[in-house]
Design a protein around this motif. Structure first.
Motif, PDB file in Angstrom:
ATOM      1  N   ILE A 155       0.839  -1.210   0.000  1.00 22.42           N
ATOM      2  CA  ILE A 155       0.000   0.000   0.000  1.00 22.42           C
ATOM      3  C   ILE A 155       0.870   1.254   0.000  1.00 22.42           C
ATOM      4  CG2 ILE A 155      -1.672   1.335   1.377  1.00 22.42           C
ATOM      5  CD1 ILE A 155      -2.858  -1.058  -0.210  1.00 22.42           C
ATOM      6  N   THR A 174       0.669   4.076  -2.744  1.00 24.25           N
ATOM      7  CA  THR A 174       0.469   5.479  -2.345  1.00 24.25           C
ATOM      8  C   THR A 174       1.541   6.374  -2.959  1.00 24.25           C
ATOM      9  OG1 THR A 174      -0.580   4.779  -0.282  1.00 24.25           O
ATOM     10  CG2 THR A 174       0.261   7.043  -0.360  1.00 24.25           C
ATOM     11  N   SER A 179      -7.197   8.348  -5.201  1.00 22.75           N
ATOM     12  CA  SER A 179      -6.634   7.014  -4.922  1.00 22.75           C
ATOM     13  C   SER A 179      -5.735   7.039  -3.697  1.00 22.75           C
ATOM     14  CB  SER A 179      -5.833   6.504  -6.123  1.00 22.75           C
ATOM     15  OG  SER A 179      -6.682   6.231  -7.211  1.00 22.75           O
ATOM     16  N   GLN A 191      -6.162   4.808  -0.324  1.00 29.05           N
ATOM     17  CA  GLN A 191      -5.086   3.938   0.141  1.00 29.05           C
ATOM     18  C   GLN A 191      -4.759   4.185   1.612  1.00 29.05           C
ATOM     19  OE1 GLN A 191      -2.466   4.950  -3.035  1.00 29.05           O
ATOM     20  NE2 GLN A 191      -3.271   3.352  -4.368  1.00 29.05           N
ATOM     21  N   TYR A 201      -6.726   1.655   3.551  1.00 25.25           N
ATOM     22  CA  TYR A 201      -6.047   0.362   3.567  1.00 25.25           C
ATOM     23  C   TYR A 201      -4.868   0.380   4.544  1.00 25.25           C
ATOM     24  CZ  TYR A 201      -8.551  -1.310  -0.585  1.00 25.25           C
ATOM     25  OH  TYR A 201      -9.509  -1.735  -1.457  1.00 25.25           O
TER      26      TYR A 201
END
Length: 149
Positions: free
Chosen positions: A95, A99, A110, A114, A117
């Motif tokens: 992740i 990122t 996005s 992220q 997550y």
């Protein structure tokens, strides 16, 4: 130990299990669906999306070809709870990489998603002592001993 304490511990273990299998399923299916569609199809769509980012297109393509397999492996490990600590760290690093790419590409939507997550991976790692319903627990591995990471 009181019944209230026992229920609280069972609820914490169940909550941990549900969060772990949810993110594991999410990441595993991310990767699997990209593999089934053809990794080159995914890579072909990603390279043009990064045309204005300061990354060489060859690097973006290579990353896009590897990503589905990394997602599938990490997702499956997290889903079933095998080597949970290492799988969670690998997922968090994945992740972090995504990122990094999203922010270089100035894809703030996005990058923001992220963060969710990343927070889930951090929470799962921090509360790993509740990882009762997992293959690690079935194999009686004391995942707090022997992990070097």
């Amino acid at each position: 130990m009181t019944a209230n304490t026992t229920n609280r511990e069972k609820d914490a273990a169940l909550a941990y299990f549900l969060l772990r299998v949810t993110i594991g399923t999410n990441i595993f299916i991310h990767g699997l669906s990209r593999i089934l569609a053809g990794p080159s199809h995914f890579a072909g769509a990603l390279v043009p999306a990064f045309q204005h980012a300061p990354l060489p297109s060859g690097f973006v393509r290579l990353f896009a070809l590897v990503l589905p397999f990394a997602e599938s492996i990490v997702g499956l490990l997290v889903l079933v709870g095998i080597r949970t600590r290492i799988a969670l760290v690998a997922g968090a690093l994945l992740i972090l990489t995504l990122t990094f790419g999203a922010t270089l590409n100035q894809d703030w939507e996005s990058a923001g998603l992220q963060l969710i997550y990343a927070a889930v991976y951090a929470a799962l790692l921090a509360f790993r002592h509740h990882n009762t319903f997992s293959v690690d627990a079935l194999l009686n591995k004391d995942s707090f001993k022997g992990d070097r990471l």
